[in-house]
Design an enzyme around this catalytic site. Structure first.
Site, PDB file in Angstrom:
ATOM      1  N   GLU A  38       6.135  -7.938   9.341  1.00  0.00           N
ATOM      2  CA  GLU A  38       6.254  -6.826  10.217  1.00  0.00           C
ATOM      3  C   GLU A  38       6.559  -7.471  11.592  1.00  0.00           C
ATOM      4  OE1 GLU A  38       3.407  -4.037   9.615  1.00  0.00           O
ATOM      5  OE2 GLU A  38       3.947  -3.472   7.611  1.00  0.00           O
ATOM      6  N   GLU A  78       7.357  -2.869  -1.679  1.00  0.00           N
ATOM      7  CA  GLU A  78       5.962  -1.970  -1.267  1.00  0.00           C
ATOM      8  C   GLU A  78       6.357  -0.579  -1.710  1.00  0.00           C
ATOM      9  OE1 GLU A  78       3.871  -2.542   2.349  1.00  0.00           O
ATOM     10  OE2 GLU A  78       3.997  -4.844   2.070  1.00  0.00           O
TER      11      GLU A  78
HETATM   12  C1  XIL Z   1      -1.957  -1.438   3.671  1.00  0.00           C
HETATM   13  C2  XIL Z   1      -3.245  -1.238   2.705  1.00  0.00           C
HETATM   14  O1  XIL Z   1      -2.491  -0.440   1.376  1.00  0.00           O
HETATM   15  C3  XIL Z   1      -4.369  -0.374   3.150  1.00  0.00           C
HETATM   16  O2  XIL Z   1      -5.160  -0.251   2.225  1.00  0.00           O
HETATM   17  C4  XIL Z   1      -4.785  -1.301   4.336  1.00  0.00           C
HETATM   18  O3  XIL Z   1      -6.033  -0.382   4.913  1.00  0.00           O
HETATM   19  C5  XIL Z   1      -3.833  -1.220   5.263  1.00  0.00           C
HETATM   20  O4  XIL Z   1      -2.628  -2.173   4.672  1.00  0.00           O
HETATM   21  N1  XIL Z   1       2.405  -2.576   5.057  1.00  0.00           N
HETATM   22  C6  XIL Z   1       1.949  -3.668   4.634  1.00  0.00           C
HETATM   23  C7  XIL Z   1       0.741  -3.515   3.744  1.00  0.00           C
HETATM   24  O5  XIL Z   1       2.663  -4.866   4.721  1.00  0.00           O
HETATM   25  O6  XIL Z   1      -0.079  -4.688   3.602  1.00  0.00           O
HETATM   26  C8  XIL Z   1      -0.044  -2.213   4.057  1.00  0.00           C
HETATM   27  O7  XIL Z   1      -0.918  -2.083   2.956  1.00  0.00           O
HETATM   28  C9  XIL Z   1       1.061  -0.975   3.863  1.00  0.00           C
HETATM   29  C10 XIL Z   1       2.235  -1.279   5.010  1.00  0.00           C
END
Ligand code: XIL
Length: 355
Positions: free
Chosen positions: A145, A264
């Protein structure tokens, strides 16, 4: 959005990992330590359906109940090591997430890291963590990101997010991270991971341009980046899905000699009707419509959902429904039974061509 007569039937009931593998695609999901170690039913389902495991928290610097980095001189690999053991025991590959990110940083980071030591801190982290798992990883999200979704916040033509890494090391921190990673584990697939490139909205189109620009700059510099990770956190209520523009974006990324991983995937149903049958149909339609476009690109080698079952989804916390009904963003329901979204994934794997 909802077509009650849409057909989600499948011809062959096989685990998603097998349907995907038949086309040389890896299917898997993220999970947390306690989910695969303490929930036996879920762990069995995970091993049956998935061929790659991504720790949701345990390989971040500090997330949820876990501190990979309790202090500037400490690494606690215990949770991730146990998850790697689980993965290896069940013939799953292991994927690392995320080495350089602006979130999930430990309390001490802000007090300790500065212009003078930031490169040393980043290098130490990447070398130690990747060195610990050297030769045992499918891939690593090296940088996560780095492009801001909000053009105002970035205040930069390249849209780089104003993170401590950018502040202390400048825009070349991304190239540096990948070069350190390539030396730390020459066998791992090194991924730049990001979100918000899925729809034909002004924001997503601008983000696509910025991500593509970053990848072009990195490839021109000879940065050892091997793939783009597209998070694919989708929205069940979006009316801006445009297969043609998404397909072109994937072609443009693949033309840089990059692989593509969907890293994701989930479908946010918080704005969808309460009725479960309608919601599940809409969510399944989003999965199938998106994947039918994405899997048409041969460079796409993996589909990973952010969680496998509605029993464990971060969207329950991050995007709850205003009617307080449980959210239903994932392929399996809270009772670990397949939903229409499971069918949608199965159909997408069955209908695509072999890589
Ligand atoms: C999220 C997790 O699922 C949560 O439990 C945590 O509190 C925050 O991060 N993009 C990403 C992930 O790259 O690492 C994030 O995961 C969701 C958005």
């Amino acid at each position: 959005m909802d077509n009650p007569s849409r057909d989600f039937s499948i011809t062959e009931w096989l685990p998603l990992r097998e349907l995907a593998a038949d086309k040389d695609i890896i299917f898997g999901a993220s999970a947390r330590y306690n989910q695969v170690i303490s929930d036996e039913q879920f762990a069995a389902l995970f091993a049956q359906e998935c061929s790659v495991l991504v720790p949701e928290w345990e390989l971040k610097w500090s997330a949820g109940d876990y501190q990979l980095r309790p202090s500037p001189n400490e690494f606690d690999f215990s949770a991730a090591d146990t998850m790697l053991d689980f993965a290896q025991t069940h013939n799953l590959q292991f994927r690392g997430h995320a080495l350089v990110w602006h979130e999930s940083l430990p309390q001490w980071f802000q007090q300790v890291v500065n212009h003078q030591n930031a490169e040393k801190v980043m290098k130490h982290h990447i070398e130690t963590v990747m060195g610990h798992y050297r030769g045992r990883m499918h891939s690593w999200d090296v940088v996560n990101e780095a492009i801001d979704y909000d053009p105002i916040a970035s205040q930069r033509a390249d849209r780089l997010r104003q993170t401590p890494w950018l502040q202390f090391l400048g825009p070349d921190y991304i190239d540096l991270a990948f070069r350190i990673a390539a030396r730390a584990d020459p066998d791992a697939l090194l991924v730049y991971n990001d979100f918000g490139v899925d729809y034909n909205t002004a924001m997503d189109k601008a983000k696509r341009r910025a991500v593509l620009g970053l990848l072009k700059r990195l490839k021109t510099k000879g940065t050892p980046v091997h793939a783009l990770g597209i998070q694919a956190h989708l929205h069940g209520d979006s009316l801006d899905f445009d297969p043609k523009s998404l397909r072109q974006f994937l072609k443009d990324v693949a033309a840089l000699d990059l692989k593509i991983l969907i890293t994701e995937m989930d479908v946010n149903d918080s704005q969808l009707p309460r009725d479960i049958q309608r919601r599940d149909r809409i969510v399944a339609g989003v999965y199938e419509d998106y994947l039918s476009v994405v899997l048409d690109e041969p460079a796409v080698i993996a589909v990973i959902t952010w969680g496998l079952s509605d029993r464990y989804t971060y969207l329950s916390e991050f995007h709850p429904r205003s009617d307080h009904q449980p959210v239903r963003p994932l392929p399996m329901d809270t009772n670990l039974q397949p939903k229409l979204a499971w069918n949608a994934l199965a159909r997408a794997f069955q209908q695509t061509r072999k890589r």
